[in-house]
Write a protein that holds these residues in place. Structure first.
Motif, short mmCIF file in Angstrom:
data_model
loop_
_atom_site.label_atom_id
_atom_site.label_comp_id
_atom_site.label_asym_id
_atom_site.label_seq_id
_atom_site.Cartn_x
_atom_site.Cartn_y
_atom_site.Cartn_z
N SER A 115 0.77 -1.08 0.07
CA SER A 115 0.09 -0.10 0.00
C SER A 115 1.09 1.20 0.06
O SER A 115 2.10 1.11 0.22
N THR A 117 1.01 3.43 2.28
CA THR A 117 1.47 3.64 3.61
C THR A 117 1.42 2.41 4.56
O THR A 117 0.80 1.37 4.07
N GLU A 120 -1.64 1.73 6.19
CA GLU A 120 -2.82 1.28 5.41
C GLU A 120 -2.67 -0.43 5.30
O GLU A 120 -3.74 -1.11 5.67
N ASP A 121 -1.48 -0.82 5.28
CA ASP A 121 -1.21 -2.32 5.25
C ASP A 121 -1.36 -2.83 6.58
O ASP A 121 -1.93 -3.92 6.73
N LYS A 124 -5.39 -3.02 6.99
CA LYS A 124 -5.80 -4.37 6.28
C LYS A 124 -5.39 -5.60 6.88
O LYS A 124 -6.21 -6.60 6.94
N VAL A 140 -13.00 -3.87 5.32
CA VAL A 140 -12.22 -2.76 4.54
C VAL A 140 -13.16 -2.09 3.66
O VAL A 140 -12.62 -0.92 3.31
N VAL A 144 -13.31 2.18 3.76
CA VAL A 144 -13.04 3.07 2.49
C VAL A 144 -14.22 3.69 1.97
O VAL A 144 -14.28 4.78 1.85
N GLY A 148 -13.24 7.12 3.40
CA GLY A 148 -12.33 7.59 2.51
C GLY A 148 -12.85 8.72 1.71
O GLY A 148 -13.93 9.19 1.81
N THR A 159 -10.51 6.98 -1.48
CA THR A 159 -9.08 6.60 -1.19
C THR A 159 -9.37 5.67 0.13
O THR A 159 -10.31 5.82 0.83
N PHE A 160 -8.21 5.05 0.50
CA PHE A 160 -8.03 4.72 1.99
C PHE A 160 -8.25 5.78 2.83
O PHE A 160 -7.19 6.60 2.42
N ASP A 162 -7.17 8.29 5.78
CA ASP A 162 -5.67 8.51 6.64
C ASP A 162 -6.27 8.18 7.98
O ASP A 162 -7.49 8.05 8.35
#
Length: 294
Positions: A115, A117, A120-121, A124, A140, A144, A148, A159-160, A162
């Motif tokens: 990802s 960032t 994000e990984d 998930k 997930v 989003v 998002g 987006t995913f 922040d």
């Protein structure tokens, strides 16, 4: 539109399809991956707005497309980061080439899509623990869709979020909308720590940090156990540890025709790959995820 060369940090080839189909988490939203690995789309923030980015292979290059107003000079480095084009896998390929069971990988396999960032990984990955894949998709997907930022081209693509957006979401979102179960408290805690500057997950990308140091840091986080830690280590490009879980163990036993092999036996089988042991193990298990035609 722009083009990027599909070459790794050591000049080694990059297999586009195998990078996209390298692991299931790579296919979670906002990513969209063609079934055969021929096209990749995602939604990325840049310049205060969100943009759909489309990537397709063209021979030894990849074509990166986005809206005419999208700042490609900001978006392309993110795509390069996600495809790990700065990573040098040539030492791994040198070892794989001498192994009849993994020589095929030296043609460009083994690049694990990540990802934009570490945050994000990590989110998930936590959403894959102790649950079915359909539950992961639900969790997930809700994160989003609700939190998002909408893309300029299509508001339903987002987006995913922040860390600040995830930290600000209330308990009702995690329990009733995303239905994250016990993970909700972990996700909010991590998001709040990142948003408020108490936790710097992106620092885990620092190559100066040892694998043991990074693993210790990950295991200290809420919701991260041995499986999540091993998965995150692979996404961080630290391939020494094997992901041993309810899918990888029986899959290896079937492929290797070793029905009773223990975890120690599996680890011994890949010890010769040293810092790439986990990558070699993963590639052996996932070779058939991409057809020869792809």
């Amino acid at each position: 539109m722009t083009r990027i060369e599909l070459r790794g940090g050591g000049g080694e080839p990059v297999d586009f399809a195998r990078t996209l189909l390298s692991h299931g988490v790579a296919e979670l939203v906002p990513n969209v991956v063609a079934e055969d690995g021929s096209v990749f789309e995602t939604v990325l923030p840049a310049g205060g707005r969100a943009w759909i980015v489309r990537v397709k292979p063209e021979g030894k290059h990849a074509r990166v497309e986005a809206h005419a107003d999208a700042p490609l000079d900001s978006l392309v480095p993110v795509i390069r980061h996600m495809f790990r084009l700065e990573d040098d896998l040539s030492p791994f390929y040198a070892r794989a080439a001498a192994d009849p069971e993994l020589a095929w990988a030296a043609a460009g396999a083994g690049r694990i899509l990540r990802s934009p960032t570490v945050f994000e990984d990590l989110v998930k990955t936590i959403c894959t623990t102790n649950c079915t894949w359909s539950a992961t998709l639900r969790m997930v997907g809700a994160i989003v869709a609700v939190l998002g930022e909408p893309a300029v081209e299509a508001p339903d693509r987002r987006t995913f979020p922040d860390a600040a957006a995830m930290a600000a979401a209330g308990d009702d979102f995690y329990t009733s909308t995303a239905k994250t179960g016990y993970r909700g408290a972990y996700l909010r805690s991590i998001a709040a720590d990142v948003a408020e500057g108490r936790l710097d997950l992106e620092a885990l990308n620092d190559p100066a940090r040892s694998d043991d140091e990074v693993a210790e840091h990950l295991l200290a986080l809420p919701g991260v156990g041995p499986y999540a830690c091993a998965h995150m280590m692979m996404l961080l490009g630290r391939y020494g540890r094997l992901i041993l879980d309810s899918w990888t163990r029986p899959t290896y036993r079937r492929i290797a025709a070793r029905p009773r092999v223990t975890d120690k036996g599996i680890e011994k089988a890949f010890r010769r790959y040293r810092e790439y042991a986990g990558l070699a193990f993963w590639l052996m298990l996932t070779r058939d995820w991409v057809t020869a035609e792809a």
